[in-house]
Design an enzyme around this catalytic site. Structure first.
Site, PDB file in Angstrom:
ATOM      1  N   ASP A  11       8.567  -2.911  -4.956  1.00 51.00           N
ATOM      2  CA  ASP A  11       9.967  -2.465  -4.493  1.00 51.00           C
ATOM      3  C   ASP A  11       9.475  -0.886  -4.200  1.00 51.00           C
ATOM      4  O   ASP A  11       8.782  -0.638  -3.254  1.00 51.00           O
ATOM      5  CB  ASP A  11      10.772  -2.530  -5.780  1.00 51.00           C
ATOM      6  CG  ASP A  11      12.158  -1.706  -5.509  1.00 51.00           C
ATOM      7  OD1 ASP A  11      12.901  -2.430  -5.014  1.00 51.00           O
ATOM      8  OD2 ASP A  11      12.305  -0.642  -6.183  1.00 51.00           O
ATOM      9  N   HIS A  29      13.827 -10.966  -6.738  1.00 50.37           N
ATOM     10  CA  HIS A  29      13.440  -9.533  -6.233  1.00 50.37           C
ATOM     11  C   HIS A  29      12.299  -9.114  -7.423  1.00 50.37           C
ATOM     12  O   HIS A  29      11.070  -8.435  -7.115  1.00 50.37           O
ATOM     13  CB  HIS A  29      14.285  -8.562  -6.425  1.00 50.37           C
ATOM     14  CG  HIS A  29      13.932  -7.034  -6.119  1.00 50.37           C
ATOM     15  ND1 HIS A  29      13.391  -6.791  -4.662  1.00 50.37           N
ATOM     16  CD2 HIS A  29      13.785  -6.182  -6.766  1.00 50.37           C
ATOM     17  CE1 HIS A  29      12.889  -5.468  -4.807  1.00 50.37           C
ATOM     18  NE2 HIS A  29      13.254  -4.939  -6.120  1.00 50.37           N
TER      19      HIS A  29
END
Length: 321
Positions: free
Chosen positions: A115, A297
């Site tokens: 991320d 994610h």
């Protein structure tokens, strides 16, 4: 600070932190495998995360012969949270990692990012190419610098409620709401198997902070989630959100840097992630391998065994070549 040794449940014990002064801040750093001093690897978390998000990878990497260094980056956990927004720009964030290498006496290391941590690692490789020997990034491919500053571009495409834009245009609003609802926000954001749906009206992070019922399934056990909750109850969210408030500053800072990354690189995608894959990544990172896992994610926490296998297999191939 919660004792992470007793929180890692069935995992091997999470390392104790060391407070290290570097680059005019103090970083809370968790490390393991000091005996493997010839093979340093630095794991960089994303938002809204913590070094603890790498709890599954640390023992596997140590067993494979690595000295694993996992900082809570500035703005997170017990690390420094500077008050100046500009203290969170890409020069400061990458400078912290270079200063960590200097602290340990390493000329270079392998860097792993997820991320926002991936964004830092991409830029680290551009700004300090001799200090990065290999890259493994999860979820976020390199983001190509367009002709418009980031926030202006995002507002044009996604509107003023897009959370990147909102963080910048309505400073302090989301911070306050997320601080007031930290346990609920963390419960609602760390989910897996979330059914696909069009984005709801309003600002995503505020919606997550206020939602009484989460979607999908919990990503982790309550005792693991409590590590993240405790960390943000201590630090608040402003330091972490200030990373977003430097996107346009970063756009200017990186203007004259040629975006070609030569290091051997592994990119790991989550097939269910809302972040799109890059169609042009090979043009920017010519020495690239790609793995896609069937997850969302939070790749290294949702699919820890598959992530570890992908990372270790790739590292072994690189070291053998």
């Amino acid at each position: 600070m919660r004792d992470l040794h007793s929180t890692a449940s069935n995992q091997t014990e999470f390392p104790k932190p060391t407070m290290i002064s570097v680059n005019n801040v103090v970083l809370e750093v968790f490390e393991a495998g000091k005996q493997n001093s010839d093979k340093p690897i630095v794991l960089c978390h994303g938002f809204p995360e913590h070094a603890f998000s790498w709890r599954f990878q640390i023992p596997a990497l140590v067993a494979a012969g690595y000295h694993v260094i996992v900082p809570n980056q500035r703005g997170y956990g017990n690390s420094s949270c500077p008050t100046e927004v500009t203290d969170y720009d890409i020069k400061h964030l990458t400078g912290d990692l270079i200063a960590l290498l200097d602290y340990y006496g390493y000329k270079d290391a392998t860097f792993v990012g997820h991320d926002w941590g991936a964004n830092v690692v991409w830029n680290l490789a551009l700004l300090y190419p001799k200090r990065v020997n290999k890259i493994i990034n999860l979820a976020l491919p390199y983001q190509e610098r367009g002709e418009q500053p980031w926030i202006e571009f995002m507002e044009t495409i996604f509107g003023e409620d897009f959370y990147f834009v909102h963080f910048n245009k309505k400073v302090g609003v989301a911070d306050s709401i997320m601080n007031e609802n930290t346990p609920q926000f963390m419960r609602n954001i760390f989910r897996k198997d979330v059914p696909p749906a069009p984005p709801a009206p309003g600002m995503l992070m505020i919606n997550l902070a206020r939602a009484e019922k989460p979607f999908g399934k919990p990503l982790m056990e309550d005792n693991e989630l409590s590590v993240f909750v405790s960390a943000f109850e201590l630090s608040g969210f402003t330091g972490a959100i200030n990373w977003y408030r430097n996107l346009d500053r970063n756009w200017h800072l990186m203007a004259n840097i040629k975006p070609i990354i030569h290091q051997p690189t592994l990119m790991i995608y989550g097939e269910q992630d809302t972040i799109p894959k890059s169609e042009n990544l090979k043009n920017i990172v010519p020495n690239l391998d790609i793995v896609s896992l069937d997850c969302g994610h939070w790749i290294q926490q949702e699919k820890p065994e598959e992530t570890n296998l992908s990372i270790l297999k790739w590292l072994a191939q690189q070291n053998a070549s």
